[in-house]
Design a protein around this motif. Structure first.
Motif, PDB file in Angstrom:
ATOM      1  N   SER A 404     -15.856   8.982 -35.568  1.00  0.00           N
ATOM      2  CA  SER A 404     -16.493   8.484 -34.615  1.00  0.00           C
ATOM      3  C   SER A 404     -17.974   9.006 -34.882  1.00  0.00           C
ATOM      4  O   SER A 404     -19.384   8.365 -34.609  1.00  0.00           O
ATOM      5  CB  SER A 404     -16.870   9.671 -33.047  1.00  0.00           C
ATOM      6  OG  SER A 404     -15.236   9.377 -32.107  1.00  0.00           O
ATOM      7  N   PHE A 491     -18.202  10.057 -28.883  1.00  0.00           N
ATOM      8  CA  PHE A 491     -16.815  10.543 -29.372  1.00  0.00           C
ATOM      9  C   PHE A 491     -15.451  10.457 -28.303  1.00  0.00           C
ATOM     10  O   PHE A 491     -14.442  10.219 -28.421  1.00  0.00           O
ATOM     11  CB  PHE A 491     -16.557  12.167 -29.090  1.00  0.00           C
ATOM     12  CG  PHE A 491     -17.450  13.025 -30.283  1.00  0.00           C
ATOM     13  CD1 PHE A 491     -16.702  13.203 -31.744  1.00  0.00           C
ATOM     14  CD2 PHE A 491     -18.974  13.007 -29.827  1.00  0.00           C
ATOM     15  CE1 PHE A 491     -18.219  13.203 -32.780  1.00  0.00           C
ATOM     16  CE2 PHE A 491     -19.536  13.336 -30.683  1.00  0.00           C
ATOM     17  CZ  PHE A 491     -18.687  14.281 -32.516  1.00  0.00           C
ATOM     18  N   ASP A 492     -15.346   9.027 -27.180  1.00  0.00           N
ATOM     19  CA  ASP A 492     -14.669   8.645 -26.459  1.00  0.00           C
ATOM     20  C   ASP A 492     -14.094   9.717 -25.863  1.00  0.00           C
ATOM     21  O   ASP A 492     -12.676   9.820 -26.213  1.00  0.00           O
ATOM     22  CB  ASP A 492     -13.692   8.245 -27.070  1.00  0.00           C
ATOM     23  CG  ASP A 492     -12.726   6.622 -26.082  1.00  0.00           C
ATOM     24  OD1 ASP A 492     -13.511   6.230 -25.414  1.00  0.00           O
ATOM     25  OD2 ASP A 492     -12.330   6.041 -27.285  1.00  0.00           O
TER      26      ASP A 492
END
Length: 622
Positions: A404, A491-492
């Protein structure tokens, strides 16, 4: 009480008119005879009785019965006049109802017998027994006991300095009764001690002491009274500390009052009773809520009784297994409040919890997480009971965090500042100048600034101050929401995995000289709920001139990496290695601010390794 006058006896007339059998002329179809019985006529005898031997004995027996019943009724009526208490509720109705009424009913019933000798059943109407209201209360011992205690509390309410929040009820009356009884016990002890040494007293005083000793030998002295009064309290203490035994909801103020009584001069007698009550309590029916209330009340009363705390703690884990997350969280905070009293109390609670955990069953991991985290939030760490949370990260999660950060470098506004030993990326225009100034004004307005380093209670000079936006109202601020959403998208991860935003302020002459890592140390209780930190997001809220200082410095293998502050620019880097272990490869510090005209402000947040459970409520304690 109502007295009943003696009833006059009804004289029985001898039989004079014979019984005649006449045919029934009222109905031609009826051929059976019908008895014509005048009032003074004798009754026909049953078929099983011989007429030759019983014709004259029946009236005599009836007369004898009437005389006995009348005499009994007269005696019952005269007893109250003589000062004799009559238990009316235990006397048969035949002794209280008038004899004439009963005898007349019996004669009428026998006079209505048919020719076959069968007597029709007839229910006798007895007069009601009048019992006073006080006697009715005596029939129910429990109601009478509660009523007496309630009356005693009302009579002494003016002399007792009690909190206005306490509601008068059965438990409160019992507590007042316990206090009054223990006062009598204490006075009996003083009398007993006073009678021990009387050799140097005056003769008249020695005579009084000898009388006390004589009563003591006869079982009537102070020690005997003390023992009898103490025994009378053994059944009350379990009712006071139990919702099931008392039949009344638990009240924290009342329990604090009772435990305060146990901590006074009567503690030597009441504390063993309390421990015995805890040993015999049915905890399954009480529930974890009652145990939490007991711990909290004992802590507020500052009760010093290690056996009592240990006995309660020994039964904790079986109740936690059946409790809800909210109840477990409340129990954890109650434990923390009790352990803060002193080291002995904490040791007793720890011992009881260890016994409960090892003897009853293997606790579920989720239950341990809830209990350990809430205890930690309240300032209590019990690694000997709960163990330590995992301070490492699953390797897959760590690798995804590195990826990320690398993706941020590929953005148009992103720039890879350093690629080794860890990637450090600078991303511009994460927040605007208006949003940055809004965060600073919010911290100033609500006076959230606190020193980041203290010696005792005094702040360390030359160190920065910080402000945490941790309240629920702060989480809806537009600038704070923007920062957390940006980190979650980078960072999902869900936004609940992003920590609350913290502002850091460096004034002139202030710096962070010692390099430090951003990971949580081993044993940190916050990792029970959210895991270890995996990445840091540091956003500069002010632009400082080159000569003003305030650079952010990373200590890496190639040397110090200095990055000057620029408003709206975010610095992002992972804080764990690819194996999931906390990394010290990129520690950071901040140089001293030199220019008197500007201050340095930064907003920092961290991304956690796991999503918090449902009971965490987005980072807010239950």
């Amino acid at each position: 009480k109502q007295t009943l006058p003696p009833a006059p006896l009804v004289p029985l007339a001898p039989p004079t008119t014979p019984v005649t059998m006449a045919p029934d002329t009222s109905s031609p179809s009826r051929r059976r005879g019908r008895l014509r019985v005048p009032w003074a006529a004798p009754r026909p005898l049953p078929r099983c009785v011989s007429s030759s031997s019983s014709s004259a004995s029946v009236p005599a027996v009836a007369a004898l019965v009437g005389v006995v019943v009348g005499a009994a009724a007269s005696l019952v009526a005269l007893l109250p006049l003589l000062g004799v208490a009559v238990p009316l509720h235990r006397l048969p109705a035949a002794w209280i109802a008038p004899a004439s009424t009963q005898l007349g009913a019996k004669l009428q019933a026998k006079g209505a017998a048919d020719a076959s000798g069968r007597v029709p059943r007839q229910r006798l109407a007895a007069r009601p027994i009048y019992i006073s209201k006080r006697m009715e209360e005596m029939l129910d011992a429990e109601n009478l006991k509660a009523a007496l205690l309630q009356e005693k509390w009302q009579a002494n309410a003016g002399a007792k300095k009690r909190s206005e929040k306490v509601v008068e009820g059965r438990r409160l009356a019992q507590i007042v009764y316990v206090r009054e009884t223990m006062e009598k016990v204490w006075k009996a002890e003083e009398e007993e001690y006073a009678g021990m040494d009387f050799s140097k007293q005056r003769p008249e005083i020695r005579a009084g002491k000898k009388e006390i000793i004589r009563l003591e030998k006869a079982g009537l002295g102070p020690a005997a009274r003390q023992q009898s009064m103490t025994i009378s309290l053994i059944g009350l203490v379990p009712q006071i500390v139990s919702a099931r035994a008392s039949g009344e909801p638990m009240d924290e103020e009342e329990l604090v009052y009772f435990f305060g009584t146990c901590e006074e001069k009567y503690g030597g007698d009441l504390k063993p009773m309390l421990v015995e009550a805890y040993q015999k309590m049915e905890y399954v029916s009480e529930g974890l809520g009652t145990m939490s209330l007991l711990f909290r009340s004992m802590a507020k009363a500052k009760l010093q009784s290690g056996p009592a705390y240990e006995t309660l703690a020994k039964n904790a884990f079986p109740l936690c297994k059946k409790a809800s997350p909210v109840e477990i969280a409340d129990f954890g905070r109650a434990l923390a409040s009790a352990c803060q009293l002193d080291a002995d109390t904490k040791a007793s609670i720890t011992k009881g919890l260890s016994v409960s955990k090892n003897a009853y069953f293997t606790p579920e991991p989720e239950m341990i997480r809830i209990l350990a985290w809430n205890c930690g939030e309240a300032g209590l760490r019990l690694p000997e009971v709960f163990g330590d949370p995992h301070h490492t990260v699953v390797p897959e999660v760590a690798v995804e965090a590195w990826n990320s950060v690398a993706r941020l470098a590929s953005l148009p506004q992103g720039q890879l500042v350093s690629g080794a030993p860890v990637p450090i990326v600078a991303v511009e225009e994460v927040v605007t100048e208006e949003e940055a100034q809004g965060l600073i004004d919010l911290a100033d307005k609500e006076k959230l600034w606190q020193p980041s380093a203290r010696i005792g209670k005094k702040p360390v000079s030359g160190r920065p101050w910080s402000a945490l936006f941790g309240n629920s109202s702060h989480r809806t601020h537009p600038a704070i929401v923007n920062i957390r959403l940006w980190a979650a998208d980078a960072f999902d991860v869900p936004v609940s995995q992003v920590e609350a935003v913290r502002l850091v302020r460096w004034r002139v002459g202030e710096a962070t000289p010692t390099p430090h890592a951003d990971t949580k140390p081993a044993g940190d209780t916050s990792m029970w709920a959210r895991g270890q930190r995996i990445a840091t997001v540091l956003i500069n809220l002010k632009t400082l001139p080159d000569e003003a200082g305030g650079d952010t410095v990373f200590q890496i293998k190639t040397g110090d990496l200095c990055i000057p502050p620029d408003v709206g620019t975010a610095l992002v880097w992972p804080v764990v290695d690819t194996a999931g272990r906390p990394s010290l490869a990129a520690t950071r510090s901040s140089r001293e601010v030199l220019d008197a005209g500007v201050w340095k402000y930064s907003a920092v947040t961290w991304v956690r390794s796991q999503k918090p459970p449902d009971w965490y409520k987005d980072g807010m304690r239950l």
